[in-house]
Design an enzyme around this catalytic site. Structure first.
Site, PDB file in Angstrom:
ATOM      1  NE  ARG A  20      -2.170  -2.141   3.301  1.00  0.00           N
ATOM      2  CZ  ARG A  20      -2.652  -2.856   4.288  1.00  0.00           C
ATOM      3  NH1 ARG A  20      -3.572  -2.247   4.858  1.00  0.00           N
ATOM      4  NH2 ARG A  20      -1.967  -3.757   5.053  1.00  0.00           N
ATOM      5  CG  ASN A 233      -0.972  -0.438   7.163  1.00  0.00           C
ATOM      6  OD1 ASN A 233      -0.411  -1.378   6.893  1.00  0.00           O
ATOM      7  ND2 ASN A 233      -1.807  -0.122   7.747  1.00  0.00           N
ATOM      8  NE  ARG A 339      28.007  21.732  -0.284  1.00  0.00           N
ATOM      9  CZ  ARG A 339      28.851  21.000  -1.053  1.00  0.00           C
ATOM     10  NH1 ARG A 339      29.307  19.401  -1.006  1.00  0.00           N
ATOM     11  NH2 ARG A 339      29.686  21.746  -1.865  1.00  0.00           N
ATOM     12  CG  ASN A 392      36.923  23.136  -4.360  1.00  0.00           C
ATOM     13  OD1 ASN A 392      36.372  23.555  -4.935  1.00  0.00           O
ATOM     14  ND2 ASN A 392      35.968  21.798  -3.292  1.00  0.00           N
TER      15      ASN A 392
HETATM   16  C1  UD1 Z   1      -2.227  -7.266  11.129  1.00  0.00           C
HETATM   17  C2  UD1 Z   1      -2.757  -8.680  11.546  1.00  0.00           C
HETATM   18  C3  UD1 Z   1      -3.702  -7.304  12.084  1.00  0.00           C
HETATM   19  C4  UD1 Z   1      -3.423  -6.304  12.600  1.00  0.00           C
HETATM   20  C5  UD1 Z   1      -2.859  -5.455  12.194  1.00  0.00           C
HETATM   21  C6  UD1 Z   1      -2.041  -4.394  13.268  1.00  0.00           C
HETATM   22  C7  UD1 Z   1      -1.936 -10.623  11.108  1.00  0.00           C
HETATM   23  C8  UD1 Z   1      -1.990 -11.300   9.907  1.00  0.00           C
HETATM   24  N1  UD1 Z   1      -3.313  -9.953  10.854  1.00  0.00           N
HETATM   25  O1  UD1 Z   1      -2.330  -6.931   9.845  1.00  0.00           O
HETATM   26  O2  UD1 Z   1      -5.140  -7.895  12.846  1.00  0.00           O
HETATM   27  O3  UD1 Z   1      -5.125  -6.006  13.024  1.00  0.00           O
HETATM   28  O4  UD1 Z   1      -1.562  -6.464  11.635  1.00  0.00           O
HETATM   29  O5  UD1 Z   1      -1.887  -3.208  13.025  1.00  0.00           O
HETATM   30  O6  UD1 Z   1      -1.091 -10.310  11.463  1.00  0.00           O
HETATM   31  N2  UD1 Z   1       5.351  -9.596   7.725  1.00  0.00           N
HETATM   32  C9  UD1 Z   1       6.796 -10.214   7.676  1.00  0.00           C
HETATM   33  N3  UD1 Z   1       6.044 -11.125   6.648  1.00  0.00           N
HETATM   34  C10 UD1 Z   1       5.288 -11.557   5.926  1.00  0.00           C
HETATM   35  C11 UD1 Z   1       4.725 -10.866   6.436  1.00  0.00           C
HETATM   36  C12 UD1 Z   1       4.273  -9.467   7.525  1.00  0.00           C
HETATM   37  O7  UD1 Z   1       7.342  -9.521   8.029  1.00  0.00           O
HETATM   38  O8  UD1 Z   1       4.891 -11.937   5.083  1.00  0.00           O
HETATM   39  C13 UD1 Z   1       5.297  -7.628   8.365  1.00  0.00           C
HETATM   40  C14 UD1 Z   1       5.355  -6.338   7.486  1.00  0.00           C
HETATM   41  O9  UD1 Z   1       6.425  -6.675   7.406  1.00  0.00           O
HETATM   42  C15 UD1 Z   1       4.386  -5.702   9.281  1.00  0.00           C
HETATM   43  C16 UD1 Z   1       3.543  -6.803   9.657  1.00  0.00           C
HETATM   44  O10 UD1 Z   1       4.414  -7.716   9.359  1.00  0.00           O
HETATM   45  O11 UD1 Z   1       4.941  -5.443   9.899  1.00  0.00           O
HETATM   46  C17 UD1 Z   1       2.110  -7.145   9.444  1.00  0.00           C
HETATM   47  O12 UD1 Z   1       1.888  -7.120   8.336  1.00  0.00           O
HETATM   48  P1  UD1 Z   1       0.742  -6.410   7.586  1.00  0.00           P
HETATM   49  O13 UD1 Z   1       0.951  -7.596   6.148  1.00  0.00           O
HETATM   50  O14 UD1 Z   1       1.142  -5.356   8.117  1.00  0.00           O
HETATM   51  O15 UD1 Z   1      -0.631  -6.381   8.817  1.00  0.00           O
HETATM   52  P2  UD1 Z   1      -1.688  -6.014   8.920  1.00  0.00           P
HETATM   53  O16 UD1 Z   1      -3.144  -6.186   7.709  1.00  0.00           O
HETATM   54  O17 UD1 Z   1      -1.241  -4.878   8.523  1.00  0.00           O
HETATM   55 CA    CA Z   2       0.618  -3.299   9.113  1.00  0.00          CA
END
Ligand code: UD1
Ligand code: CA
Length: 472
Positions: A20, A233, A339, A392
């Site tokens: 996103r 996000n 700088r 320079n």
């Molecule tokens: C997640 C939660 C959701 C919660 C929200 C809170 C899950 C399934 N859902 O959703 O319930 O309300 O966070 O902000 O967990 N990441 C990895 N590896 C992966 C996928 C994700 O390291 O394979 C990491 C991402 O970099 C991120 C975090 O996990 O920092 C959360 O992933 P994201 O895809 O943002 O989850 P949400 O859809 O926001």
């Molecule tokens: Ca998230």
């Protein structure tokens, strides 16, 4: 016995792509007040007194790994080569967290979480000893988040927005993405996770439900401050989060004495440090590891990035200072650009329309107007005349100019580097200095002036008749 002394690991999930954000840069490296998003969570974990940290990297993982190794050398890096969801993320890191009795798992994209909130989660986990503790909050707008479904039997299930039923969508209690597991319990369910859902992803949230179902206890700790647990996000979230962090940072400094004239137009990064009595005028940006000493004043619309400033120094705005060290009682600007490694010693000055790069300016030395000083050393008490330039760069290499103490450099002197000038020496205005000027000498390098008498009349054609000429 406390959880921390039992051994606690901290796993930060930072492998996701962050679709996103629509960016080539992974989400956790997007900039918030000129620090990566993941900086804030690492900082909160550290300030909560927690160690044994691992950062899970994957999407553009080399970039995230390089950042962590450089800035957080105590943290470990664990790879998730394919990003199949947060459930998969904890699974691939099992070999790492298995060495601990408990593991705190955090989404890498909740930068506003306060150390106190993490410490409180650990404390409650200690007190109630469930197999899983997790943080929730009540969101005004819960769209996109996982909902906390409180079951009739006292248990808990988390349902993602995409799979939520009509009724569940109206729940405002949100899963924050911060969980503390007993590793034994997590280990026993992690292999049962499956990607049977809308997104074909493994969900860490399913592990919570599985623990609950297999007679483990799940304790939900509700965080009162909704703003603290917002996930980042989208680019809009990034801007809103930056504003919230900025407000928090400026407020904390002001409670310690900072006189920030207009907090709404001022931007201060998390690593800036201020002595108590510093004035910051409107529109200022202070980034990186900057430090400002007592009695100093930063003028309007100035940008500082990795700048150390001593006491009673004034920066007149607007000016831009990057990677610079300024002593006490110095005066910079307005319209100065310093700088890449500038040292301005005590009482020195860099004035209007002056650019200084990779140079040291001595105690009480002055570069007051319209100059470029690059790759130079200027001795104590030396005065540089307006319009002076250190030449320079010869088109392929950079060369140094060395100017001694108590020199008087005439206006519009060009120093063709490499070149040097001794102490107590001078140059005549308009000189192009290509040879060293010894101690006490005057360097003159310009054409001698010739006055051609009666030029106007002799040239005839350009001489405009004055009214008097016409009349006569
Ligand atoms: C997640 C939660 C959701 C919660 C929200 C809170 C899950 C399934 N859902 O959703 O319930 O309300 O966070 O902000 O967990 N990441 C990895 N590896 C992966 C996928 C994700 O390291 O394979 C990491 C991402 O970099 C991120 C975090 O996990 O920092 C959360 O992933 P994201 O895809 O943002 O989850 P949400 O859809 O926001
Ligand atoms: Ca998230």
């Amino acid at each position: 016995m406390s959880v921390t002394s039992d051994s606690l690991g901290v796993l930060i999930m930072a492998a996701g792509k962050g679709t996103r954000m629509h960016s080539d840069k992974p989400k956790v490296l997007q900039s918030l007040l000129e620090e990566p998003v993941v900086y804030y969570i690492l900082d909160s974990v550290r300030r909560a007194g927690l160690s044994n940290v691992a950062v899970l990297v994957g999407h553009r993982g080399e970039m995230v790994e390089a950042y962590v190794r450089q800035e957080w050398p105590d943290a470990e890096v664990v790879w998730q080569h394919e990003q199949l969801g947060t459930g998969h993320a904890v699974k691939v890191a099992e070999a790492w967290w298995k060495q601990f009795d408990h593991v705190l798992v955090l989404n890498g994209d909740v930068p506003l979480v306060e150390p106190q909130t993490l410490a409180d989660l650990v404390k409650k986990h200690e007190r109630y000893r469930p197999q899983c503790s997790l943080l929730s909050f009540n969101a005004d707008d819960p769209a996109g988040y996982g909902r906390i479904v409180r079951l009739a039997d006292g248990g808990v299930r988390i349902v993602e927005h995409k799979e939520a039923e009509e009724e569940e969508l109206s729940i405002h209690e949100i899963n924050a993405g911060i969980y503390l597991f007993e590793t034994k319990a997590l280990s026993s369910v992690v292999d049962q996770l499956s990607p049977n859902n809308e997104q074909n992803e493994y969900y860490i949230t399913d592990a919570v439900h599985l623990i609950d179902e297999t007679e483990g206890d799940v304790n939900v700790v509700v965080c009162e401050d909704e703003a603290e647990l917002q996930g980042v996000n989208t680019p809009y979230d990034l801007a809103a989060t930056a504003r919230a962090l900025n407000k928090r940072i400026i407020r904390a400094h002001m409670l310690n004495g900072l006189k920030c004239m207009d907090p709404g137009s001022t931007w201060i990064g998390p690593r800036a440090e201020f002595a108590p009595d510093v004035v910051v005028e409107p529109g200022v940006q202070i980034w990186g590891r900057s430090q400002i000493g007592n009695g100093s004043r930063i003028g309007a619309y100035t940008t500082l990035r990795n700048v150390a400033i001593g006491e009673n120094t004034t920066v007149f705005g607007p000016s831009v200072l990057v990677d610079a060290e300024i002593g006490n009682g110095a005066e910079i600007g307005p319209f100065a650009f310093l700088r890449s490694g500038v040292l301005m010693k005590d009482g020195s000055r860099a004035g209007r329309f002056v650019e200084i790069k990779n140079s040291a300016i001595g105690v009480g030395a002055k570069v007051p107007h319209l100059s470029y000083i690059g790759d130079a050393t200027i001795g104590d008490g030396t005065n540089i005349g307006a319009g002076t330039v250190t030449c320079n760069y010869d088109g392929s290499e950079k060369h140094r100019t060395t100017i001694g103490a108590n020199c008087f450099v005439g206006s519009d002197t060009m120093f063709v580097a490499p070149v040097s000038m001794g102490d107590n020496a001078s140059t005549a205005a308009g000189s192009v200095i290509t040879k060293d000027v010894p101690d006490g000498a005057l360097g003159i390098a310009r054409a001698r002036q010739t006055n051609i008498d009666d030029w106007q009349n002799r040239k005839g054609i350009t001489a405009k008749k004055t009214q008097k000429d016409k009349e006569s």
